[in-house]
Scaffold this active site. Structure first.
Site, PDB file in Angstrom:
ATOM      1  N   LEU A  14     -10.468 -12.012 -24.026  1.00  0.00           N
ATOM      2  CA  LEU A  14     -11.257 -11.654 -22.859  1.00  0.00           C
ATOM      3  C   LEU A  14     -11.021 -12.622 -21.705  1.00  0.00           C
ATOM      4  O   LEU A  14     -10.851 -12.214 -20.550  1.00  0.00           O
ATOM      5  CB  LEU A  14     -12.746 -11.623 -23.221  1.00  0.00           C
ATOM      6  CG  LEU A  14     -13.703 -11.261 -22.090  1.00  0.00           C
ATOM      7  CD1 LEU A  14     -13.524  -9.801 -21.699  1.00  0.00           C
ATOM      8  CD2 LEU A  14     -15.148 -11.528 -22.512  1.00  0.00           C
TER       9      LEU A  14
ATOM     10  N   LEU B 253     -18.680 -15.159 -26.270  1.00  0.00           N
ATOM     11  CA  LEU B 253     -17.986 -14.465 -25.192  1.00  0.00           C
ATOM     12  C   LEU B 253     -16.928 -15.357 -24.554  1.00  0.00           C
ATOM     13  O   LEU B 253     -15.768 -14.964 -24.398  1.00  0.00           O
ATOM     14  CB  LEU B 253     -19.007 -13.991 -24.161  1.00  0.00           C
ATOM     15  CG  LEU B 253     -18.505 -13.095 -23.020  1.00  0.00           C
ATOM     16  CD1 LEU B 253     -19.603 -12.125 -22.606  1.00  0.00           C
ATOM     17  CD2 LEU B 253     -18.102 -13.924 -21.806  1.00  0.00           C
TER      18      LEU B 253
ATOM     19  N   GLU C  94     -28.072  -6.222 -12.868  1.00  0.00           N
ATOM     20  CA  GLU C  94     -27.114  -6.334 -11.767  1.00  0.00           C
ATOM     21  C   GLU C  94     -27.242  -5.186 -10.764  1.00  0.00           C
ATOM     22  O   GLU C  94     -27.239  -5.412  -9.551  1.00  0.00           O
ATOM     23  CB  GLU C  94     -25.688  -6.388 -12.322  1.00  0.00           C
ATOM     24  CG  GLU C  94     -24.633  -6.642 -11.259  1.00  0.00           C
ATOM     25  CD  GLU C  94     -23.248  -6.807 -11.845  1.00  0.00           C
ATOM     26  OE1 GLU C  94     -22.284  -6.853 -11.049  1.00  0.00           O
ATOM     27  OE2 GLU C  94     -23.108  -6.877 -13.086  1.00  0.00           O
TER      28      GLU C  94
ATOM     29  N   MET D  30     -19.182  -4.916 -27.137  1.00  0.00           N
ATOM     30  CA  MET D  30     -19.332  -6.341 -26.886  1.00  0.00           C
ATOM     31  C   MET D  30     -20.693  -6.849 -27.344  1.00  0.00           C
ATOM     32  O   MET D  30     -20.826  -7.992 -27.763  1.00  0.00           O
ATOM     33  CB  MET D  30     -19.135  -6.655 -25.408  1.00  0.00           C
ATOM     34  CG  MET D  30     -20.210  -6.122 -24.463  1.00  0.00           C
ATOM     35  SD  MET D  30     -19.877  -6.558 -22.734  1.00  0.00           S
ATOM     36  CE  MET D  30     -19.952  -8.350 -22.788  1.00  0.00           C
TER      37      MET D  30
ATOM     38  N   HIS E 116     -17.173  -2.114 -15.031  1.00  0.00           N
ATOM     39  CA  HIS E 116     -16.977  -3.565 -15.130  1.00  0.00           C
ATOM     40  C   HIS E 116     -15.562  -3.896 -14.682  1.00  0.00           C
ATOM     41  O   HIS E 116     -14.598  -3.273 -15.109  1.00  0.00           O
ATOM     42  CB  HIS E 116     -17.201  -4.029 -16.564  1.00  0.00           C
ATOM     43  CG  HIS E 116     -17.524  -5.487 -16.674  1.00  0.00           C
ATOM     44  ND1 HIS E 116     -16.630  -6.473 -16.305  1.00  0.00           N
ATOM     45  CD2 HIS E 116     -18.638  -6.126 -17.110  1.00  0.00           C
ATOM     46  CE1 HIS E 116     -17.188  -7.659 -16.512  1.00  0.00           C
ATOM     47  NE2 HIS E 116     -18.408  -7.476 -16.991  1.00  0.00           N
TER      48      HIS E 116
ATOM     49  N   ARG F  20     -18.925  -7.764 -30.748  1.00  0.00           N
ATOM     50  CA  ARG F  20     -17.939  -8.847 -30.634  1.00  0.00           C
ATOM     51  C   ARG F  20     -18.589 -10.188 -30.384  1.00  0.00           C
ATOM     52  O   ARG F  20     -18.064 -11.219 -30.819  1.00  0.00           O
ATOM     53  CB  ARG F  20     -16.969  -8.485 -29.489  1.00  0.00           C
ATOM     54  CG  ARG F  20     -15.774  -9.416 -29.341  1.00  0.00           C
ATOM     55  CD  ARG F  20     -14.869  -9.350 -30.533  1.00  0.00           C
ATOM     56  NE  ARG F  20     -13.787 -10.319 -30.373  1.00  0.00           N
ATOM     57  CZ  ARG F  20     -13.885 -11.613 -30.710  1.00  0.00           C
ATOM     58  NH1 ARG F  20     -14.995 -12.090 -31.247  1.00  0.00           N
ATOM     59  NH2 ARG F  20     -12.845 -12.418 -30.530  1.00  0.00           N
ATOM     60  N   TYR F  21     -19.733 -10.191 -29.667  1.00  0.00           N
ATOM     61  CA  TYR F  21     -20.300 -11.470 -29.251  1.00  0.00           C
ATOM     62  C   TYR F  21     -21.765 -11.665 -29.636  1.00  0.00           C
ATOM     63  O   TYR F  21     -22.334 -12.704 -29.337  1.00  0.00           O
ATOM     64  CB  TYR F  21     -20.172 -11.628 -27.722  1.00  0.00           C
ATOM     65  CG  TYR F  21     -18.803 -11.300 -27.199  1.00  0.00           C
ATOM     66  CD1 TYR F  21     -17.689 -12.008 -27.631  1.00  0.00           C
ATOM     67  CD2 TYR F  21     -18.605 -10.266 -26.288  1.00  0.00           C
ATOM     68  CE1 TYR F  21     -16.416 -11.707 -27.166  1.00  0.00           C
ATOM     69  CE2 TYR F  21     -17.333  -9.962 -25.813  1.00  0.00           C
ATOM     70  CZ  TYR F  21     -16.249 -10.674 -26.261  1.00  0.00           C
ATOM     71  OH  TYR F  21     -14.995 -10.371 -25.809  1.00  0.00           O
TER      72      TYR F  21
ATOM     73  N   GLU G 244     -25.808  -5.323 -17.192  1.00  0.00           N
ATOM     74  CA  GLU G 244     -25.054  -4.918 -16.006  1.00  0.00           C
ATOM     75  C   GLU G 244     -25.709  -3.752 -15.266  1.00  0.00           C
ATOM     76  O   GLU G 244     -25.513  -3.597 -14.066  1.00  0.00           O
ATOM     77  CB  GLU G 244     -23.620  -4.549 -16.393  1.00  0.00           C
ATOM     78  CG  GLU G 244     -22.719  -5.738 -16.672  1.00  0.00           C
ATOM     79  CD  GLU G 244     -22.850  -6.250 -18.103  1.00  0.00           C
ATOM     80  OE1 GLU G 244     -22.098  -7.159 -18.473  1.00  0.00           O
ATOM     81  OE2 GLU G 244     -23.719  -5.741 -18.851  1.00  0.00           O
TER      82      GLU G 244
ATOM     83  N   ASP H  44     -27.557   1.387 -21.629  1.00  0.00           N
ATOM     84  CA  ASP H  44     -28.068   0.348 -20.731  1.00  0.00           C
ATOM     85  C   ASP H  44     -27.838  -1.041 -21.304  1.00  0.00           C
ATOM     86  O   ASP H  44     -27.931  -1.264 -22.513  1.00  0.00           O
ATOM     87  CB  ASP H  44     -29.571   0.534 -20.507  1.00  0.00           C
ATOM     88  CG  ASP H  44     -29.880   1.512 -19.391  1.00  0.00           C
ATOM     89  OD1 ASP H  44     -29.150   1.510 -18.389  1.00  0.00           O
ATOM     90  OD2 ASP H  44     -30.853   2.278 -19.539  1.00  0.00           O
TER      91      ASP H  44
END
Length: 397
Positions: free
Chosen positions: A75, A69, A325, A53, A242, A143-144, A321, A318
């Site tokens: 998604l 995204l 988070e 991603m 996730h 992807r983003y 998230e 890493d």
């Protein structure tokens, strides 16, 4: 070519002043080395494309990352017609908050740096272990975030790649992640490579890969050593992946089962020496998501446990998230944070990297273009613009 050989060649060329006789002498003296070098130079590289991603490498890239995204219908399935409008609004709204989080972890996501490192190391190993398909050239397609799939594809064409492996960096398949990356690859094939100069195959899942499992076991055991010996076997292992919206899970998405397969194989390797649970993180919005939620379990177990280790089981390096988070939101901000630790992410773990290289070697030599599960994933998955799997991975060039 070895350093001794290079030194000898330099000495030889210096003495013979690059005369025709001198060059002929060198070819006679080192025929195998020159032959191999010339073959590799003239051979089209095998592209190994790591798909993920991605994340903004700088604060300035945050808005564009969020737009891409939220614009992804695979998604976040909203509406093909209204998705761009939704993405424009929500990315503008969320950018200040997410920019602040990236500032708190050092000014951007490290995922590109780790992905490029991992891909390069895998290709170095493959050049040695699988010379039949050498040289192997590493690529990253996010992807983003930069580098996006289209720019990576253009580079591969410019580099003369004829064969390439789309290697998902989501070890556990989900249509919303790996499926989305494959769909985007198919769009770029149609746009940039209609003559099919590159022949593609895919590693679309690898939840129980030996290198993946053993690398996690190594990192978990190292983290357990940080707890006092008298409580070490009482520490609870929280595997955190996730989450997914339940409407995606209810389509029959493979992700929950494959994450659980990774967790079970790790615990089996560790002989189930600690108690453990699989939990889920990063839920957003009001819709129901797969649980139990990592943050809520940590809050509940904090006053009751001897220690918790959080293990980022669905991430290969890493990023926000883990670094924000979990490290900041769950561990730092908890009154029981002194009992909490996070297992290191895989990042530069060489057991992990060698495991990926072994996996790619096996794939290259197998003659199999994708897993037997992938077509079924596309039967169950929902998309406004799905890839044609047979056409993408079985094209003849």
């Amino acid at each position: 070519m070895s350093s001794v050989l290079v030194a000898n060649l330099r000495a030889s060329t210096s003495k013979q002043a690059f005369s025709v006789n001198g060059i002929n002498s060198m070819f006679k003296q080192y025929p195998r080395h020159f032959s191999n070098a010339m073959m590799l130079r003239n051979k089209a590289p095998t592209g190994i494309m790591f798909m993920n991603m991605g994340g903004p490498s700088t604060i300035e890239e945050t808005h564009d990352f969020l737009y891409e995204l939220f614009a992804d219908n695979d998604l976040i399935p909203i509406s093909q017609k209204y998705q761009p409008l939704f993405a424009k609004w929500i990315s503008k709204f969320r950018t200040p908050k997410i920019e602040k989080q990236y500032k708190e972890i050092g000014g951007g996501s490290p995922i590109r740096r780790w992905s490029e490192f991992q891909a390069l190391e895998v290709c170095k190993i493959l050049d040695k272990t699988n010379p039949e398909t050498a040289p192997h050239k590493p690529y990253v397609a996010f992807r983003y975030a930069k580098p996006l799939t289209d720019s990576t594809y253009k580079q591969m064409l410019n580099d003369g790649v004829k064969r390439a492996v789309a290697f998902t960096q989501y070890p556990q398949f989900s249509y919303s992640t790996t499926g989305s990356s494959i769909n985007e690859l198919w769009r770029q094939v149609k746009k940039l490579d209609p003559e099919r100069k590159i022949k593609w195959s895919a590693i679309d899942r690898w939840p129980t890969n030996t290198g993946l499992v053993n690398a996690f076991v190594e990192n978990i055991n190292k983290k357990l050593e940080e707890f006092p010996a008298d409580i070490r076997d009482k520490v609870t292992l929280i595997f955190s992946a996730h989450s997914l919206p339940m409407d995606v899970v209810n389509t029959g998405d493979a992700y929950p089962a494959e994450v659980a397969a990774t967790v079970y194989r790790i615990m089996e390797t560790m002989k189930f020496k600690n108690q453990y649970r699989l939990c889920w993180q990063s839920q957003v919005g009001p819709k129901p998501w797969l649980g139990a939620q990592t943050a809520q379990i940590a809050k509940f177990l904090g006053p009751k446990c001897d220690g918790l280790i959080f293990i980022p089981i669905a991430f290969t390096s890493d990023h926000i998230e883990t670094l924000h988070e979990v490290d900041l939101g769950i561990i730092r901000d908890s009154p029981y944070g002194h009992k909490f630790k996070r297992c290191d992410s895989l990042n530069g773990n060489m057991t992990f990297i060698k495991g990926m290289a072994d996996l790619v070697k096996e794939h290259l030599n197998s003659g199999v273009n994708y897993s037997k599960q992938l077509p079924f994933d596309y039967v169950l998955g929902k998309s406004n613009d799905p890839a044609e799997i047979e056409a993408l991975f079985n094209a003849k060039n």
